[in-house]
Scaffold this motif. Sequence first.
Motif, PDB file in Angstrom:
ATOM      1  N   ASN A   1      33.431  42.151  35.942  1.00  0.00           N
ATOM      2  CA  ASN A   1      34.287  42.428  34.785  1.00  0.00           C
ATOM      3  C   ASN A   1      35.557  43.164  35.197  1.00  0.00           C
ATOM      4  O   ASN A   1      36.635  42.916  34.649  1.00  0.00           O
ATOM      5  CB  ASN A   1      33.532  43.246  33.735  1.00  0.00           C
ATOM      6  CG  ASN A   1      32.624  42.388  32.881  1.00  0.00           C
ATOM      7  OD1 ASN A   1      32.849  41.192  32.730  1.00  0.00           O
ATOM      8  ND2 ASN A   1      31.589  42.996  32.332  1.00  0.00           N
TER       9      ASN A   1
ATOM     10  N   ASN B   1      42.566  40.261  36.479  1.00  0.00           N
ATOM     11  CA  ASN B   1      42.939  38.859  36.692  1.00  0.00           C
ATOM     12  C   ASN B   1      43.198  38.563  38.169  1.00  0.00           C
ATOM     13  O   ASN B   1      44.094  37.802  38.535  1.00  0.00           O
ATOM     14  CB  ASN B   1      44.170  38.488  35.860  1.00  0.00           C
ATOM     15  CG  ASN B   1      44.329  36.976  35.727  1.00  0.00           C
ATOM     16  OD1 ASN B   1      43.334  36.239  35.695  1.00  0.00           O
ATOM     17  ND2 ASN B   1      45.559  36.507  35.664  1.00  0.00           N
TER      18      ASN B   1
ATOM     19  N   GLN C   1      37.220  29.530  35.873  1.00  0.00           N
ATOM     20  CA  GLN C   1      38.320  29.539  34.900  1.00  0.00           C
ATOM     21  C   GLN C   1      38.917  30.932  34.733  1.00  0.00           C
ATOM     22  O   GLN C   1      39.994  31.101  34.157  1.00  0.00           O
ATOM     23  CB  GLN C   1      37.817  29.014  33.551  1.00  0.00           C
ATOM     24  CG  GLN C   1      37.352  27.567  33.603  1.00  0.00           C
ATOM     25  CD  GLN C   1      36.701  27.109  32.307  1.00  0.00           C
ATOM     26  OE1 GLN C   1      36.902  27.716  31.249  1.00  0.00           O
ATOM     27  NE2 GLN C   1      35.912  26.047  32.383  1.00  0.00           N
ATOM     28  N   ASN C   2      38.190  31.926  35.259  1.00  0.00           N
ATOM     29  CA  ASN C   2      38.679  33.305  35.242  1.00  0.00           C
ATOM     30  C   ASN C   2      38.963  33.807  36.654  1.00  0.00           C
ATOM     31  O   ASN C   2      38.920  35.003  36.925  1.00  0.00           O
ATOM     32  CB  ASN C   2      37.656  34.218  34.554  1.00  0.00           C
ATOM     33  CG  ASN C   2      37.584  33.989  33.061  1.00  0.00           C
ATOM     34  OD1 ASN C   2      38.444  34.442  32.323  1.00  0.00           O
ATOM     35  ND2 ASN C   2      36.555  33.276  32.627  1.00  0.00           N
ATOM     36  N   ASN C   3      39.266  32.872  37.548  1.00  0.00           N
ATOM     37  CA  ASN C   3      39.637  33.198  38.926  1.00  0.00           C
ATOM     38  C   ASN C   3      38.500  33.801  39.752  1.00  0.00           C
ATOM     39  O   ASN C   3      38.748  34.458  40.758  1.00  0.00           O
ATOM     40  CB  ASN C   3      40.836  34.155  38.974  1.00  0.00           C
ATOM     41  CG  ASN C   3      42.150  33.432  38.765  1.00  0.00           C
ATOM     42  OD1 ASN C   3      42.238  32.222  38.967  1.00  0.00           O
ATOM     43  ND2 ASN C   3      43.178  34.159  38.364  1.00  0.00           N
TER      44      ASN C   3
ATOM     45  N   PHE D   1      33.055  30.665  35.541  1.00  0.00           N
ATOM     46  CA  PHE D   1      33.694  31.793  36.225  1.00  0.00           C
ATOM     47  C   PHE D   1      35.015  31.382  36.856  1.00  0.00           C
ATOM     48  O   PHE D   1      35.978  32.153  36.867  1.00  0.00           O
ATOM     49  CB  PHE D   1      32.772  32.362  37.303  1.00  0.00           C
ATOM     50  CG  PHE D   1      31.588  33.115  36.782  1.00  0.00           C
ATOM     51  CD1 PHE D   1      31.667  33.826  35.586  1.00  0.00           C
ATOM     52  CD2 PHE D   1      30.392  33.132  37.474  1.00  0.00           C
ATOM     53  CE1 PHE D   1      30.577  34.517  35.098  1.00  0.00           C
ATOM     54  CE2 PHE D   1      29.296  33.830  37.002  1.00  0.00           C
ATOM     55  CZ  PHE D   1      29.385  34.532  35.807  1.00  0.00           C
TER      56      PHE D   1
ATOM     57  N   ALA E   1      37.933  40.668  36.707  1.00  0.00           N
ATOM     58  CA  ALA E   1      38.416  39.756  35.666  1.00  0.00           C
ATOM     59  C   ALA E   1      39.479  40.428  34.804  1.00  0.00           C
ATOM     60  O   ALA E   1      40.464  39.795  34.408  1.00  0.00           O
ATOM     61  CB  ALA E   1      37.248  39.285  34.799  1.00  0.00           C
ATOM     62  N   GLU E   2      39.292  41.719  34.535  1.00  0.00           N
ATOM     63  CA  GLU E   2      40.289  42.448  33.743  1.00  0.00           C
ATOM     64  C   GLU E   2      41.624  42.538  34.474  1.00  0.00           C
ATOM     65  O   GLU E   2      42.690  42.510  33.855  1.00  0.00           O
ATOM     66  CB  GLU E   2      39.764  43.854  33.425  1.00  0.00           C
ATOM     67  CG  GLU E   2      38.642  43.868  32.399  1.00  0.00           C
ATOM     68  CD  GLU E   2      38.021  45.253  32.250  1.00  0.00           C
ATOM     69  OE1 GLU E   2      38.546  46.205  32.879  1.00  0.00           O
ATOM     70  OE2 GLU E   2      37.023  45.369  31.525  1.00  0.00           O
TER      71      GLU E   2
END
Length: 377
Positions: free
Chosen positions: A68, A74, A99-101, A97, A71-72
């Motif tokens: 997380n 990016n 799709q969120n790098n 996942f 992801a925050e």
Amino acid sequence: MKILHLSDLHFGKRLNNFSLLEDQYHVNRQIFKLAKDTHIEAVIIAGDVFDRQIPSAGAVQLFDDFLNFWAELNLPVFIISGNHDSAERLSFGAHIFSQNNIYISPVYNGQIEPISLNDAYGKINFYLLPFIKPATVRPFFPDEKINSYTEAVQTVLNNLPLNKDERNILIAHQFVTGAVLSDSEEIVVGGLDNVDAHVFDAFDYVALGHIHTPQTILRDSIRYCGTLLKYSFSEANQQKCATVIDIKAKGQMDITAYPVKPLHDMRKIKGTYAELTDRQNYIGTDTDDYILATLTDEEDVPDAIGRLRSIYPNIMQLDYDNIRTRTRNNIEAVDINTSKAPLELFGEFYKLQNNQPLNETQSQIMQDLIAAIWEGK
């Protein structure tokens, strides 16, 4: 491009029945701060995310918290499975996942496509190679000779769509020949899992996992980053660190190791029971550290570990270093027709076991026991 190289997180690990989840959470906070302070642009995790193939609920929650954070920010994250991981479980949800790098290596299927990022110098290609064995690779290359780990890795790398004019990074989790080991690794007996480092010659940087001691093999850009925490007392004197690679034009990079501070350090203490419990000897030290205590008393101290924990609450191991433990004698069968008295036989046995004779009090106790047994007293 600044890239953070991590490996062997071993989320959920227990050491001597102590859970290290709190320690792992603590060091993760430092890594997150480091990433912000140094303006990290990508993250590599080179295998052994979990300590077991079926991780505990606490380990999964810790990994969720870990992902997380990235992801925050990016940030692209590249993750491969290690020998401790289940490749199938770790890669669950990989398509979502991505799709969120967050890119997780799938179970090896004979093909590895690069994931590319761009910076001011052009393209950087990341190749994610999960932990493999010869038996993993053979089904996909039936015409190749694959009997060793080196041949397995070489075959995989020979079949990559590699553009040598671009910058290429390999992420792998293998035991490379020449690596210095500690007691916390799982290595195949006889070194059968060795991989020759020359198979990596085509790559600009090889981000390795599996070995817990930070080190390089052949060149600075074939690197084990090591663990963020100490996972055995053989690592007690190591300074754990996080590795940051600053990749510039092809052939140019800077590698920096940033030290991390554990919640509980791991260290060894040695002395008599009286010395280790003397306030003058432990005052001002981190008594909450994970401790291996070695007692030098010649006689065993009753409930020593329990009593020592009143001072060192996180003592993990206790052993002795004295005349008895330093000398090992072979005890051979005795002729049952010997004319030696029972007390004399026992005295010889005791000396072989303890490297010192019975004292007067012990001799009297044994004499009374022998009399009670033989004479029915």
